[in-house]
Design an enzyme around this catalytic site. Sequence first.
Site, PDB file in Angstrom:
ATOM      1  N   LEU A 150       0.840  -1.205   0.000  1.00 26.27           N
ATOM      2  CA  LEU A 150       0.000   0.000   0.000  1.00 26.27           C
ATOM      3  C   LEU A 150       0.872   1.251   0.000  1.00 26.27           C
ATOM      4  O   LEU A 150       0.849   2.053   0.936  1.00 26.27           O
ATOM      5  CB  LEU A 150      -0.953  -0.016   1.201  1.00 26.27           C
ATOM      6  CG  LEU A 150      -2.158   0.913   1.092  1.00 26.27           C
ATOM      7  CD1 LEU A 150      -3.109   0.431   0.000  1.00 26.27           C
ATOM      8  CD2 LEU A 150      -2.899   1.019   2.424  1.00 26.27           C
ATOM      9  N   ARG A 230       6.260  -6.115  -9.266  1.00 26.13           N
ATOM     10  CA  ARG A 230       7.444  -6.741  -9.836  1.00 26.13           C
ATOM     11  C   ARG A 230       7.127  -8.203 -10.118  1.00 26.13           C
ATOM     12  O   ARG A 230       6.474  -8.878  -9.322  1.00 26.13           O
ATOM     13  CB  ARG A 230       8.634  -6.644  -8.877  1.00 26.13           C
ATOM     14  CG  ARG A 230       9.302  -5.282  -8.880  1.00 26.13           C
ATOM     15  CD  ARG A 230      10.073  -5.037 -10.167  1.00 26.13           C
ATOM     16  NE  ARG A 230      10.816  -3.778 -10.145  1.00 26.13           N
ATOM     17  CZ  ARG A 230      10.428  -2.670 -10.730  1.00 26.13           C
ATOM     18  NH1 ARG A 230       9.277  -2.643 -11.387  1.00 26.13           N
ATOM     19  NH2 ARG A 230      11.173  -1.587 -10.679  1.00 26.13           N
ATOM     20  N   ASP A 254       0.990  -7.797 -15.690  1.00 27.33           N
ATOM     21  CA  ASP A 254       1.743  -6.839 -16.499  1.00 27.33           C
ATOM     22  C   ASP A 254       3.238  -7.082 -16.350  1.00 27.33           C
ATOM     23  O   ASP A 254       4.021  -6.610 -17.162  1.00 27.33           O
ATOM     24  CB  ASP A 254       1.418  -5.407 -16.090  1.00 27.33           C
ATOM     25  CG  ASP A 254       2.133  -4.384 -16.959  1.00 27.33           C
ATOM     26  OD1 ASP A 254       1.936  -4.426 -18.189  1.00 27.33           O
ATOM     27  OD2 ASP A 254       2.914  -3.572 -16.420  1.00 27.33           O
ATOM     28  N   GLU A 259      10.858 -12.060 -17.236  1.00 27.66           N
ATOM     29  CA  GLU A 259      10.430 -11.402 -18.473  1.00 27.66           C
ATOM     30  C   GLU A 259      11.641 -10.930 -19.273  1.00 27.66           C
ATOM     31  O   GLU A 259      12.674 -10.579 -18.691  1.00 27.66           O
ATOM     32  CB  GLU A 259       9.507 -10.221 -18.165  1.00 27.66           C
ATOM     33  CG  GLU A 259      10.143  -9.112 -17.343  1.00 27.66           C
ATOM     34  CD  GLU A 259       9.181  -7.998 -16.965  1.00 27.66           C
ATOM     35  OE1 GLU A 259       9.495  -6.834 -17.312  1.00 27.66           O
ATOM     36  OE2 GLU A 259       8.146  -8.266 -16.330  1.00 27.66           O
ATOM     37  N   HIS A 277       4.529  -5.443 -19.546  1.00 26.08           N
ATOM     38  CA  HIS A 277       5.171  -4.469 -18.663  1.00 26.08           C
ATOM     39  C   HIS A 277       4.999  -3.041 -19.201  1.00 26.08           C
ATOM     40  O   HIS A 277       5.971  -2.305 -19.415  1.00 26.08           O
ATOM     41  CB  HIS A 277       6.654  -4.783 -18.478  1.00 26.08           C
ATOM     42  CG  HIS A 277       7.230  -4.217 -17.209  1.00 26.08           C
ATOM     43  ND1 HIS A 277       8.300  -4.767 -16.550  1.00 26.08           N
ATOM     44  CD2 HIS A 277       6.870  -3.134 -16.468  1.00 26.08           C
ATOM     45  CE1 HIS A 277       8.583  -4.068 -15.476  1.00 26.08           C
ATOM     46  NE2 HIS A 277       7.728  -3.049 -15.405  1.00 26.08           N
TER      47      HIS A 277
END
Length: 311
Positions: A150, A230, A254, A259, A277
């Site tokens: 948060l 991440r 995403d 990746e 991403h």
Amino acid sequence: MPTDILVMVESSEARLGSLRSLGEVHYAPGATERAAVIAAHGPKIRALVTNGSIGVQAAEIELLPALGIIIAVGAGFENIDLAAARARGIAVAHGPGTNDAAVADHAFALLLGVARDLLHSDRQVREGLWDASRRMRPGVAGKRLGILGLGRIGLGVARRGEGFGMEIGYHNRHRRDDVPYRYHASLRDLAEASDFLVAVAPGGPETRHIVDAEVLRALGPKGFLVNVGRGSVVDNAALAAALHGGTIAGAGLDVLDGEPNVPAELLSAPNLLFTPHVAGRSPDAVAAGLRLLMSNLAAFFEGRPLVTPVP
């Protein structure tokens, strides 16, 4: 003193053009290019532009004797060797707050897209399968939204959730006293209390694969996972097994551990929506990031305090 700048992160021509106004730019977004630039120009480089995912390691810093500042584009800086930089007196800055709104928007786009199965429905309609695409899909309004991390972006996700009348909980390293949302001391408890779990956590050893098989079981067969933080936060193998086995209802990603390479078991998984991403890539976010990058560089070269130093 002439200014040589090493740019290790993929960059637009606008960013490179702005940096060229300060000196000679060495653009090396790939590992092979980076090694070649450091070998050829390492002694002259005074500024380095990277991001949290790419970072810069101690061995590379040692090859840059004139380096005075490292700047991470974006808020993350988990793969920058801060100890090595500080041992040399190298300033380190990052870019918090520049793409918060874009990432929070994108988190909800993924959440809605996978919950309502928009991509699959679109494909079926295009294939002439209008009736086959008219399936029941869960709604979002009034459901339980769990947020892992948060911070600025997490708060943006929470505020968007409020607009949908969602019940909001969160898990952080520490409870926040400035928010009305319910704090969960463990991620498993948060997952169990959520219909949608949105991961906005930073990377690094402390958060690696914390969304694991146990957390996904707690999220349950009607629960959805979204990750815009991440990729390393989510265990790919556990997620693939959960999707194939119906342990959770679906996921929107995403970011991805490893990746841009996507494991075959995830490519074949049902109810999984990918984006490459791009959550933080909006014109407004890119422009804000460039302004902050140039402000930090100007401050450094003029001998002023950095605008956004890494804590």
